[in-house]
Enzyme design. Structure first.
Site, short mmCIF file in Angstrom:
data_model
loop_
_atom_site.label_atom_id
_atom_site.label_comp_id
_atom_site.label_asym_id
_atom_site.label_seq_id
_atom_site.Cartn_x
_atom_site.Cartn_y
_atom_site.Cartn_z
CB CYS A 1 24.04 20.18 -18.74
SG CYS A 1 23.05 20.41 -17.25
NE ARG B 1 18.02 20.33 -14.77
CZ ARG B 1 17.04 20.54 -13.91
NH1 ARG B 1 15.79 20.29 -14.27
NH2 ARG B 1 17.27 21.02 -12.71
CG LEU B 2 23.41 14.62 -14.41
CD1 LEU B 2 22.60 13.34 -14.49
CD2 LEU B 2 24.89 14.33 -14.30
CG ASN C 1 28.82 21.25 -18.60
OD1 ASN C 1 28.39 20.54 -17.69
ND2 ASN C 1 29.96 21.01 -19.21
N GLY C 2 27.82 22.81 -15.55
CA GLY C 2 28.68 22.96 -14.39
C GLY C 2 27.89 23.22 -13.13
CG ASP D 1 23.89 26.16 -10.40
OD1 ASP D 1 22.91 25.71 -11.01
OD2 ASP D 1 24.99 25.55 -10.35
CB ILE E 1 38.60 0.84 -9.40
CG1 ILE E 1 37.28 1.31 -10.02
CG2 ILE E 1 39.29 -0.15 -10.33
CD1 ILE E 1 36.37 0.20 -10.47
CB SER F 1 37.54 13.41 -7.73
OG SER F 1 38.03 14.64 -8.26
N GLY F 2 39.73 13.68 -5.69
CA GLY F 2 40.95 14.32 -5.19
C GLY F 2 41.79 14.94 -6.28
#
Length: 635
Positions: A2, A50-51, A75-76, A100, A292, A364-365
């Protein structure tokens, strides 16, 4: 995932206009397109975009407890929220959601400021305790999620996920900080906690900030966690490999919880490939993977990504980016809010754009190179340390100092012949040498670039001051551990995490990084450094641990990186823009630069005499920042 924002009257309860908090909240609408809301009460405004990722139906924010006394904008993701929910329920707390977010509200009521020690995840949040008239801000240990704040002239406090929240407030003064400009032209980014504006600050990773209404003095941020490089584990190399696989599996498993489509970035490098291989072992359905490719084979790793995708039968998608994909300069300048010179932000933006077409969350790495000793510069630094350890500093300065000054800067030469930087580093102590190696523009180049008036405004300040402050807190004399620690405090937060957060949130995509799990980071810091760099091989223990999972040629090939052909862009399709932007009135009028040096950099680069791509790109991105922030004072 968010965007959060807020305004707090630290001295009273003046009314805050709904239109004001709505406007600054909407400045980061890209971070949360699904829902938005604000909360207002005397002297306080909280905003949230909000996402939706977990508890889609009932996780709206700002979120308050049942009594309405404690509220939060967050956010998180808290990856251990289910365990914490059970623990808090046992203490008598009742939950109205499965989110959460509500866990943090009750954790504050149960444990106060120490609640952050219980949280495992990436987070930046602001929590309001009405009974205590206290606003509490916190940021995660590794600095994955951002938090910016400022005090306004009337004593009010404003905060938000992105710097544009602050600059959207009409009372925020956009005065540039010369020290931040120096940091940018040294490293390519502005180092936490500084911002490009004097009045703005970033809350550093693993820090909290507590504001109590009525307190006269401005509070200072407090650190609640730090990584400790003990390097004292007695585990065998073989057992370390097995435990590393187990710990990675746990970190990945925690990050696969979502109520929306989830996938992974697959670059073809070791770290993202290991994450995907681990996800495949934990999933009953094919993992969604995104890569990509580049039409320039010098920068393309897509064939290695395809090997992993085929091995694990992932639902793989590949898009090829043109080597002429340079039309994002203004977009990036707006997105990052500060000058930001990492050109890999372009392909990062593109891979996030592609991934969002198919998933809402991507693993992701990121973080593997820092924790496991993967960068080539680490091996070079250890080689230099071997020389520094055999000769006293005074002798090295006398021997290598003149060589560093006299040896030509051979950008065009094979790497072994580019000895100027090595000679310069050997004449320095360890911290100064590492700061030197991390500098995009080194001291002599910056002195030539900056005007005399601007240099005077710095008062002798340099980024080395920041590196020395962090080194003093590192509590390790291990050469590799020290520079890993310095990277955690500077490069990882200021460059890598910033790049990924802004690029992903520009597309409302949540990115989770298992290799930045703080428990994994803590454990890796106990391993001997020769487990990480062994026989000239970086990430040795990790690569050996992944041998059952990944192809040998992928594990042990040279690291390529996420690069773009800057030098040819700046000589070719961007040539006109460079001339117009860097020699125009905006850059001349700010008074920071020596016009003759800027002209020389352009001419030498265009002629092919020298490669000044780094300096010219930094100047180009700085000009784009100035153009989008014409209201800024001090330039």
């Amino acid at each position: 995932m968010c965007g959060i924002s807020g305004i707090f009257d630290t001295q009273g309860t003046r009314d805050i206009a709904r239109a004001l908090i709505a406007r600054i909240n909407d400045s980061q609408a890209h971070r949360g397109p699904d829902e938005h809301d604000v909360h207002l009460e005397p002297g306080l405004a909280l905003g949230h975009r909000r996402l939706s990722v977990i508890d889609l139906a009932a996780g709206q924010q700002p979120l308050f407890n049942a009594e309405g006394t404690v509220g939060i904008v967050f956010n998180g993701e808290i990856y251990n929220y289910r365990d914490l929910t059970a623990e808090l329920q046992a203490l008598g707390y009742r939950f109205r959601t499965r989110s959460d977010t509500e866990v943090i509200v009750h954790a504050w009521s149960a444990w106060g400021e120490s609640c952050v020690h219980r949280l495992r995840g990436m987070f930046a949040f602001a929590l309001w305790d009405r009974r205590e008239q206290t606003l509490f801000l916190a940021r995660d240990r590794m600095g994955v999620k951002p938090m910016h704040y400022a005090w306004l002239p009337d004593g009010s406090f404003v905060f938000g996920s992105e710097l544009k929240v602050l600059t959207s407030h009409p009372d925020f003064v956009r005065e540039l900080d010369p020290l931040a400009v120096e940091e940018y032209f040294t490293l390519g980014y502005v180092v936490d906690p500084r911002c490009i504006y004097r009045n703005a600050h970033k809350l550093p990773p693993a820090h909290t900030l507590t504001l109590r209404r009525g307190e006269k003095n401005r509070p200072t941020a407090r650190q609640y966690w730090d990584v400790s490089f003990t390097n004292d584990s007695t585990i065998t190399l073989q057992d370390a490999q097995a435990e590393l696989r187990d710990r990675l599996r746990e970190a990945v498993r925690l990050r696969m919880v979502a109520d929306v489509p989830l996938g992974a970035f697959l670059s073809g490098g070791v770290d993202s490939s290991a994450v995907v291989a681990t996800m495949a072992g934990l999933s009953s359905t094919p993992v969604h993977t995104c890569s990509i490719g580049f039409d320039d084979p010098r920068f393309d790793e897509s064939t290695y990504a395809l090997q992993v995708a085929e091995r694990y039968r992932t639902d793989h998608r590949l898009e090829t980016v043109s080597s002429e994909d340079f039309d994002l300069i203004d977009t990036l300048a707006w997105l990052y809010d500060e000058p930001f010179a990492d050109s890999s932000a372009i392909p990062t933006y593109r891979v996030c754009q592609m991934a969002r077409k198919h998933v809402t969350v991507a693993l992701s790495g990121d973080g593997g190179d820092e924790s496991l000793g993967g960068y080539r510069r680490y091996r070079m630094h250890l080689g230099e340390e071997a020389v520094r350890g055999r000769m006293p500093l005074a002798l090295r300065r006398a021997m290598f100092g003149p060589l560093g000054r006299l040896y030509p800067k051979a950008d065009w030469a094979p790497r072994p012949l580019r000895a100027k930087t090595t000679f310069q580093a050997l004449a320095m102590d360890s911290v100064q040498a590492y700061c030197h190696s991390m500098s995009q523009l080194r001291g002599d180049a910056r002195r030539a670039l900056f005007s005399q008036a601007f240099q005077r405004s710095l008062g002798g300040y340099g980024v080395l001051d920041v590196f020395r402050q962090h080194a003093a807190r590192a509590q390790t004399d291990d050469p590799l551990a020290l520079i890993q620690y310095l990277d955690y405090k500077t490069w990882l937060v200021g460059d890598i995490n910033t790049k990924v957060d802004r690029a992903s949130m520009a597309h409302s995509l949540e990115v989770r990084s298992p290799l930045l799990d703080h428990k994994l980071v803590e454990w890796l810091a106990t391993l001997p450094s020769d487990f990480k760099i062994r026989g000239g091989q970086g990430k040795a223990v990790f690569k050996q641990a992944c041998e059952p999972l990944l192809p040998h040629d992928l594990l042990y090939r040279p690291k390529m990186g996420f690069s773009v052909p800057l030098a040819s862009w700046l000589r070719g399709p961007l040539k006109g823009r460079v001339q117009q932007a860097l020699l125009g009135e905006r850059m001349h009028g700010c008074g920071f630069f020596n016009p003759s040096t800027v002209r020389r950099l352009i001419d030498e680069h265009n002629s092919g005499l020298r490669d000044h791509a780094t300096a010219l790109w930094m100047l180009l991105m700085f000009e784009a920042f100035l153009r989008l922030n014409d209201g800024a004072a001090g330039h």
